[in-house]
Design a protein around this motif. Structure first.
Motif, PDB file in Angstrom:
ATOM      1  N   SER A  13      28.302  27.935  39.336  1.00 14.32           N
ATOM      2  CA  SER A  13      28.376  26.846  38.362  1.00 14.32           C
ATOM      3  C   SER A  13      29.781  26.705  37.799  1.00 14.32           C
ATOM      4  N   LEU A  14      30.450  27.816  37.618  1.00 14.12           N
ATOM      5  CA  LEU A  14      31.824  27.789  37.140  1.00 14.12           C
ATOM      6  C   LEU A  14      32.743  27.163  38.186  1.00 14.12           C
ATOM      7  N   GLY A  15      32.550  27.551  39.447  1.00  8.73           N
ATOM      8  CA  GLY A  15      33.390  27.013  40.508  1.00  8.73           C
ATOM      9  C   GLY A  15      33.273  25.505  40.623  1.00  8.73           C
ATOM     10  N   LEU A  16      32.031  25.009  40.577  1.00 10.70           N
ATOM     11  CA  LEU A  16      31.819  23.566  40.683  1.00 10.70           C
ATOM     12  C   LEU A  16      32.163  22.859  39.383  1.00 10.70           C
ATOM     13  N   GLY A  17      31.660  23.387  38.274  1.00 10.65           N
ATOM     14  CA  GLY A  17      31.777  22.685  37.004  1.00 10.65           C
ATOM     15  C   GLY A  17      33.167  22.684  36.427  1.00 10.65           C
ATOM     16  N   TYR A  18      33.915  23.764  36.642  1.00  8.60           N
ATOM     17  CA  TYR A  18      35.262  23.788  36.079  1.00  8.60           C
ATOM     18  C   TYR A  18      36.246  23.034  36.966  1.00  8.60           C
ATOM     19  N   GLY A  19      36.205  23.324  38.284  1.00  3.13           N
ATOM     20  CA  GLY A  19      37.315  22.847  39.079  1.00  3.13           C
ATOM     21  C   GLY A  19      37.021  21.940  40.247  1.00  3.13           C
TER      22      GLY A  19
END
Length: 561
Positions: free
Chosen positions: A83-89
């Protein structure tokens, strides 16, 4: 700073994911997921690193040089929290490549400045009524009476649409049917007049719960003539060229999810005892673990080779990118499912030492569709099959060996040379035959030769079947057996990538022999005559990497902890 040094810095900032006291570790990621919240502490760490600079080409002030380096950096993030990989960047990556490919100097400068200041850009293609069929998008940009454009319509299930500073919108600019009916519009949300734009509610999701999946509605919103990215009517062409980067890079980044899933399963298998023995000592469990390890190496080989092809063979990557999206996404999800069988009832627990596995499994599922479903990728490959069958698969030219030297410096990404069609050229398939000719006379290399010849025979069969296709076989309503041709072709590309990467690295042949056997059997070919001979050595290699805290992919990187 070199790519390896940047990876070390990012690993240091994010710390040991298994440390429950780490504010950016797995326990904190799970806590944010349970609340359907953005992972705030980890996002602040990525701000400190300025992850967005990885998406901005060096000529615009960022760090983007090699697509393979970009994959490695983002894999570090996805290994911890998809989720961090998709949502942040990654949502900003998907958006920005359209501007790098077709934008004006003013647009590229604005997007670069926006990203380098840790702000986000969102790509708004989707409309629920039309899914992946962008050619039917109804969101409209109409010429204004005094110049410029007026935007009207809705975009739905868009990552970061609410918190993004900028939007890249696919809009209908011509009512006539055809590929020139849509344009891409770059909008700075801070310039939108009051009342012309409305945020829609977040769409609930089973996976990627920490990602802001929202919608937006425009009502007669004015934008300047200069908001169009490229020429009016060029929107779909720009998207198809940009997809070559995103379809290649994002599934390869997601290999980090399988790396963490495999690590969690190795922890479980080593700790859990059943009938007086460790789960890890059961032959069937070891087989499942080794198969997942092989799938990770297969995905890494194909993904990184295709990423290097963006630089070295930019005119041919339309087929390679779709092959990566299809094959890598499928193998990653299938492998995670097989690992869940090892964990048994523990795979769906949402607390405890192995709870991260269920989150990884849920979050990985969108890799199968994202901004293009796997079957849609096969559909985009299919129209090119007849020309490849007559030209690219009959005595094809091999690629420059630099294609397979993972980690070697690459020339700048030539966005302007990416093509919608490969024109019947296929150097990656051509390198399969060249690799066979390089194999020596030793017993293991002879075994590899026999395996590689099965893929050369498969390519010959594909050429024969592809040349016989009729125009009626190439549409969106293509028969399942026809769609099987590009699916089988993707497997041949994976075999060529694995074999040539191994030749470039000159390491132990156990993994490549087992990988080619696994790929051959997936095509219904004979495979190796003794497929289990490398299983125990590969398990020992896997166990050693696990004990040494090293990644399971080709890089074998040291990890925190």
């Amino acid at each position: 700073m070199t790519a390896p040094a940047r990876l070390d810095e990012l690993e240091r900032l994010l710390g040991d994911p298994s440390d429950d006291g780490n504010p950016t570790g797995a326990a904190a990621a799970l806590a944010a997921d349970e609340k359907d919240e953005v992972f705030g502490a980890a996002e602040r760490a990525l701000d400190a690193y300025c992850l967005n600079a990885e998406f901005v080409p060096r000529r615009h002030g960022g760090r983007l040089a090699g697509a393979d380096d970009l994959i490695q950096v983002l894999r570090t993030v996805f290994r911890r929290d998809p989720s961090l990989g998709l949502g942040y960047g990654v949502s900003s990556f998907i958006s920005s490549v359209n501007v790098w490919a077709s934008g004006s100097p003013t647009q590229t400068r604005w997007v670069a400045d926006t990203l380098l200041s840790n702000q986000k850009i969102a790509s708004a293609y989707h409309e629920l009524a039309h899914g992946n069929d962008f050619s039917r998008a109804e969101f409209a940009a109409r010429p204004g009476t005094t110049g410029g454009w007026r935007l009207t319509g809705r975009k739905e299930v868009v990552t970061n649409v609410k918190r993004a500073r900028g939007l890249v919108l696919l809009a209908r600019t011509d009512e006539r049917p055809g590929s020139r009916s849509h344009s891409q519009i770059l909008v700075d949300k801070q310039t939108v007049p009051d009342g012309a734009m409305r945020d829609l509610a977040r769409y609930p999701s089973v996976g990627m719960r920490g990602v802001q999946l929202g919608g937006i509605e425009f009502t007669d919103c004015p934008v300047d003539d200069e908001a169009v990215v490229g020429r009016p009517g060029q929107g779909i062409e720009t998207a198809l060229r940009s997809f070559q980067l995103t379809r290649t890079a994002i599934p390869s980044m997601l290999a980090g999810v399988l790396d963490s899933g495999l690590r969690s399963t190795m922890d479980f298998a080593a700790d859990r005892r059943l009938y007086g023995h460790r789960v890890a000592d059961q032959p069937e469990v070891r087989r499942l673990l080794v198969d997942a390890y092989l799938d990770l190496l297969i995905c890494d080989s194909l993904g990184l080779v295709a990423a290097r092809a963006l630089h070295l063979l930019p005119g041919q990557t339309s087929m390679y990118a779709s092959a990566v999206k299809y094959l890598v996404a499928k193998r990653l999800m299938d492998s995670m499912h097989q690992l869940s069988l090892v964990l048994g009832a523990h795979f769906y627990l949402r607390e405890g030492r192995y709870a991260i596995f269920q989150k990884l499994l849920r979050d990985l599922a969108p890799a199968g569709f994202g901004h293009a479903a796997r079957v849609a990728c096969l559909g985009t490959m299919l129209p090119q099959v007849p020309l490849l069958a007559r030209r690219g698969w009959v005595q094809p030219e091999p690629a420059d060996p630099a294609l397979f030297r993972i980690g070697e410096e690459l020339p700048e990404l030539p966005f302007e040379r990416l093509r919608v069609s490969a024109g019947g050229l296929d150097c990656l398939a051509g390198s399969l035959g060249a690799a066979v000719d390089r194999l020596g006379d030793g017993s293991e290399q002879q075994r590899l030769r026999r395996l590689a010849e099965q893929f050369r025979a498969e390519l010959g069969d594909l050429a024969e079947a592809g040349a016989a296709l009729r125009p009626s076989d190439l549409g969106v309503d293509a028969r399942v057996e026809v769609l099987d041709l590009p699916a089988r072709y993707a497997t041949v590309l994976a075999a060529s990538a694995c074999l040539n990467v191994w030749l470039a690295r000159d390491d132990d042949p156990a993994w490549v022999t087992a990988a080619l056997d696994r790929l051959a059997r997936s095509l219904g070919r004979a495979g190796d005559d003794s497929p289990g001979r490398h299983r125990e050595p590969l398990y020992q290699e896997l166990a050693a990497r696990h004990a040494e805290r090293r990644s399971f992919d080709l890089s074998r990187r040291a990890l925190p902890g």
